[in-house]
Motif scaffolding. Sequence first.
Motif: not given
Length: 400
Positions: A361-374
């Motif tokens: 497999l090859a990585v096309v892209a990576r989308l990131d986000t940060r959690p907001t849980h307590r």
Amino acid sequence: MSSTNTPDNADAPDSGSTDAAAPAVAAPDAAADIHWRDGDTEHTARWHSEGGWPAPKRVVVVDDTLTADAAYRLAKSGTGLLWQGDFQNARQLLTAMARRVDRRRRTPATGLSAAFEISRADALRRARLLGLVLVSLDADHTLSLRRAPDVRQACDEAYGPGTRASVRSLRELLGVIGAHEWRVKGVPVAALGASIHPHYGVFSPVRGEYLDLVATAPLPATGLAFDIGTGSGVIAAMLAQRGFDRVVATDMEPRALACARENLTRLGYADQVEVVEADLFPPGRADLVVCNPPWLPASAATSTDAAVYDPDSRMLRGFLAGLAGHLTDDGEGWLILSNLAELLGLRSRGALLDLIDDAGLAVVARLDTRPTHRKVADTSDPLHAARAAEVTSLWRLRRA
């Protein structure tokens, strides 16, 4: 990702623990009996533990006269406390015992990896001690205590119809009651614009950041999609909402399969989404294959940890190894994964990239986000440094 819907791990895949006292990960023994004496009378009932805990060898009958200090001492000795007093007082006793257990937590270790192991062991000890406050249910799941709620429907949903009197931990029963409330009220999912109604024992989608990624990632096509380990069915519903002609959602757990089917029917996607029992992939190739595996490659201490921890990254490895063979020529695989395992020293980024490369497999892209849980803001948490740095990613993968 299917997972237990209980108070301890409902908001993130981070609870549970292991130590020498950990029970084996196995389905509860439905044939096990528990015995106790009330005065001169011997009693026997079926023992049931969703976590796979064995029945305590010694059981004493207790009521409102029992103090929290005495209850804590008995629990430390491994004695089961069969409650026959007021239900609300039993809840207060459990809270008071929890305070005593938490006061004895060990000092966080230097280094996140060591702190993680200590945190898991402390969590298991807490569960073991608090799980020794017991209640008896009649054959029809009636809880015959003063000021007790009617728990019959909640127990029928979690366990199925009752057949004989049983004894269970009060802590587990409270989880069953809470799960029933979630099932009735539903959990609003902003990315879906609707609510998901999780069942007992199925992951509740209260951490919405990974769902935001699913809602916004560019689609390779909108023909056929696979949702691997569907759990509540929330990702399958989102894929249907995003316009896929057909979605096949898989899971191995009967509770998850029933939950997903109910949610998809409720949302109007039953004709668009097929829910099937399968270990990872269904037959065929799809334009998009999505998987949100358990995020931590550690052993499950109890059967209710099984979807929180992925021993030796079994599900992750299986998904990546089989992905190329289930993609269309221009298809994509979406792997949803937190870097919490990397921050805790359980798996390196290099090891993950090697798994991707070894699978062709090859990585096309990576989308990131940060959690907001307590827990991100809980500085008292020994793992706060890891949670504050955590990033959840959607890896877009294609055949190399």
